[in-house]
Design a protein around this motif. Structure first.
Motif, PDB file in Angstrom:
ATOM      1  N   GLU A   1       1.344   5.676  -0.293  1.00  0.00           N
ATOM      2  CA  GLU A   1       0.738   6.891   0.273  1.00  0.00           C
ATOM      3  C   GLU A   1      -0.505   7.288  -0.506  1.00  0.00           C
TER       4      GLU A   1
ATOM      5  N   ARG B   1     -13.313   5.774   5.499  1.00  0.00           N
ATOM      6  CA  ARG B   1     -13.799   4.853   6.517  1.00  0.00           C
ATOM      7  C   ARG B   1     -14.922   4.007   5.925  1.00  0.00           C
TER       8      ARG B   1
ATOM      9  N   PHE C   1      -2.699   5.416  -1.894  1.00  0.00           N
ATOM     10  CA  PHE C   1      -3.839   4.629  -1.438  1.00  0.00           C
ATOM     11  C   PHE C   1      -4.447   5.252  -0.186  1.00  0.00           C
ATOM     12  N   TRP C   2      -3.601   5.631   0.773  1.00  0.00           N
ATOM     13  CA  TRP C   2      -4.112   6.161   2.039  1.00  0.00           C
ATOM     14  C   TRP C   2      -4.721   7.545   1.873  1.00  0.00           C
ATOM     15  N   GLN C   3      -4.276   8.303   0.871  1.00  0.00           N
ATOM     16  CA  GLN C   3      -4.863   9.623   0.630  1.00  0.00           C
ATOM     17  C   GLN C   3      -6.313   9.498   0.165  1.00  0.00           C
TER      18      GLN C   3
ATOM     19  N   ALA D   1      -8.254   6.820   0.881  1.00  0.00           N
ATOM     20  CA  ALA D   1      -8.977   5.859   1.717  1.00  0.00           C
ATOM     21  C   ALA D   1     -10.112   6.555   2.459  1.00  0.00           C
TER      22      ALA D   1
ATOM     23  N   LEU E   1       0.840  -1.195   0.000  1.00  0.00           N
ATOM     24  CA  LEU E   1       0.000   0.000   0.000  1.00  0.00           C
ATOM     25  C   LEU E   1       0.875   1.245   0.000  1.00  0.00           C
TER      26      LEU E   1
END
Length: 125
Positions: free
Chosen positions: A43, A51, A45-47, A49, A41
């Motif tokens: 960065e 909930r 992807f997390w930007q 993402a 994964l």
């Protein structure tokens, strides 16, 4: 209608063989674990993402004695007074758990809580 049954870890027995395999995996160093079938994964992807949109906190029914003027104030704002009360309590809880949010609290904090509860209830309604 189909019944969905969930199995949690306490419901399934840990057999001796399963316990041995888990202990063996726990002792294995990270570089020995084959993760070639799992993409790493980034960065990016997390930007993007979010909930889980299907997540709902578990609600519990209880009896709570509140002052009559507080209930009247919540009800005056329209439907969803219990949701607003929950939002107020959640914000207070998060503020208590997060030391950064606790800094600099003053009398305007009550107004902030009220505005948060109102906006929260409008999003739900």
């Amino acid at each position: 209608m189909t019944k969905i049954a969930r199995k949690s870890l306490p419901d399934s027995r840990v057999t001796a063989g399963r316990k041995r395999r888990l202990e063996k995996l726990a002792r294995l160093p990270d570089e020995k674990i084959d993760t070639s079938d799992i993409p790493e994964l980034t960065e990016k992807f997390w930007q993007n993402a979010v909930r889980n949109p299907f997540y709902r906190p578990v609600k519990r029914q209880l009896t709570l004695r509140l002052d009559a003027d507080i209930i009247a104030w919540l009800r005056r704002q329209g439907r969803g007074y219990q949701t607003r009360a929950n939002a107020l309590l959640r914000d207070a809880m998060l503020g208590d758990l997060n030391p950064k949010r606790r800094k600099g609290r003053d009398r305007s904090h009550a107004n902030t809580l009220r505005r948060a509860a109102i906006s929260h209830s409008r999003r739900i309604s």
